[in-house]
Design a protein around this motif. Structure first.
Motif, short mmCIF file in Angstrom:
data_model
loop_
_atom_site.label_atom_id
_atom_site.label_comp_id
_atom_site.label_asym_id
_atom_site.label_seq_id
_atom_site.Cartn_x
_atom_site.Cartn_y
_atom_site.Cartn_z
N TYR A 30 -25.27 -23.27 -3.81
CA TYR A 30 -25.46 -23.21 -2.43
C TYR A 30 -24.12 -23.84 -1.87
N GLY A 31 -23.58 -22.93 -1.05
CA GLY A 31 -22.22 -23.15 -0.19
C GLY A 31 -21.38 -21.82 -0.15
N GLY A 32 -20.13 -22.26 0.43
CA GLY A 32 -19.14 -21.34 0.40
C GLY A 32 -18.23 -21.13 -1.05
N ASP A 33 -17.16 -20.34 -0.75
CA ASP A 33 -16.20 -20.10 -1.72
C ASP A 33 -15.13 -21.63 -1.76
N GLY A 34 -14.36 -21.44 -2.74
CA GLY A 34 -13.32 -22.28 -2.84
C GLY A 34 -13.83 -23.66 -3.27
N GLY A 35 -12.73 -24.52 -3.41
CA GLY A 35 -12.59 -25.76 -4.43
C GLY A 35 -12.71 -25.75 -5.65
N LYS A 36 -12.49 -26.91 -6.42
CA LYS A 36 -12.22 -26.67 -7.73
C LYS A 36 -13.89 -27.15 -8.62
N ARG A 37 -14.04 -26.23 -9.51
CA ARG A 37 -15.26 -26.38 -10.36
C ARG A 37 -15.65 -27.69 -10.93
N PHE A 38 -16.60 -28.39 -10.78
CA PHE A 38 -16.95 -29.60 -11.52
C PHE A 38 -18.54 -29.53 -12.06
N SER A 39 -18.73 -30.10 -13.11
CA SER A 39 -20.11 -29.95 -13.80
C SER A 39 -20.12 -31.48 -14.46
N HIS A 40 -21.72 -32.19 -14.28
CA HIS A 40 -22.00 -33.48 -14.74
C HIS A 40 -22.50 -33.00 -15.95
N SER A 41 -22.75 -31.93 -16.70
CA SER A 41 -23.55 -31.57 -17.85
C SER A 41 -23.40 -32.58 -18.89
N ALA A 146 -15.86 -28.53 -5.40
CA ALA A 146 -15.21 -29.34 -4.52
C ALA A 146 -13.70 -29.61 -4.13
N GLY A 147 -13.32 -29.67 -2.98
CA GLY A 147 -12.08 -30.21 -2.74
C GLY A 147 -11.96 -31.14 -1.79
N SER A 148 -11.79 -31.07 -0.32
CA SER A 148 -11.58 -32.23 0.52
C SER A 148 -13.20 -32.37 0.97
N VAL A 149 -13.99 -31.47 0.57
CA VAL A 149 -15.39 -31.43 1.06
C VAL A 149 -16.09 -31.08 -0.22
N ILE A 150 -17.40 -31.00 -0.15
CA ILE A 150 -18.13 -30.24 -1.16
C ILE A 150 -18.50 -28.85 -0.67
N ASN A 151 -17.68 -27.97 -1.39
CA ASN A 151 -17.83 -26.39 -1.15
C ASN A 151 -19.17 -26.02 -1.38
N ALA A 152 -19.72 -26.19 -2.63
CA ALA A 152 -20.93 -25.74 -3.14
C ALA A 152 -21.39 -26.57 -4.22
N ILE A 153 -22.84 -26.42 -4.08
CA ILE A 153 -23.70 -27.38 -5.23
C ILE A 153 -24.52 -26.56 -6.06
N GLY A 154 -24.62 -26.92 -7.19
CA GLY A 154 -25.53 -26.10 -8.09
C GLY A 154 -26.58 -27.37 -8.68
#
Length: 167
Positions: A30-41, A146-154
């Motif tokens: 949920y969100g827009g494009d951009g930012g660097k991928r992250f995962s807490h798996s 995420a970048g300077s904000v949270i771009n998208a969340i899963g």
């Protein structure tokens, strides 16, 4: 003939067990494009989610950090805005996440199995509502960009861990 019937029954039973064992599900991004991928798996191995740190400015969810068991994940996002910290009660879990987004995540609402409603951010943008697909499952970890904000969340759901004596 009896051997074939027994073998067929055994295979059907094994297949049913495999189907019943599935409990994980995913909602997002949920969100827009951009930012660097992250995962807490990998963080979920530390235990269940026990706390959140969410940074919010006037327009967006700018950053977040999640505590798994007693270990905090890496912080993702930017540094602007106010930092809010919320701790779950022992044995409490997130069972629903809703919010709003446009190009970035704007609002997050965490709902727990103890009836708590934990809102963060601003009420503007496109709405989403995420719940697990399987019964008796809870939020186990998050991912996104995420970048300077949270771009998208899963949002990733599974059963509550039963082997966390230190949580």
């Amino acid at each position: 003939m009896l051997t074939i019937a027994l073998l067929a029954l055994l295979c059907a039973s094994a297949s049913a067990s495999a189907i019943q064992a599935r409990s994980s599900s995913y909602n997002g991004e949920y969100g827009g494009d951009g930012g660097k991928r992250f995962s807490h798996s990998g963080n979920q191995l530390e235990g269940p989610i026990t706390a959140f740190r969410i940074r919010v400015n006037s327009y967006y969810i700018t950053g977040l950090q999640v505590r798994y068991g007693k270990v905090w994940s890496d912080y993702v996002g930017g540094k602007s805005g106010d930092l809010e910290e919320i701790f779950l009660h022992p044995g409490e879990s997130v069972i629903q996440v809703s919010g709003k987004y446009k190009n970035y995540l704007r609002k997050l609402v965490l709902v727990t199995d103890k009836g708590r409603y934990l809102p963060f951010g601003k009420d503007t943008g496109t709405s989403f509502n995420a719940v697990p697909l399987h019964p008796n499952t809870v939020l186990r970890f998050i991912s996104g960009r995420a970048g300077s904000v949270i771009n998208a969340i899963g949002l990733h759901w599974d059963v509550y861990p039963t082997d966390c004596s230190s949580c």
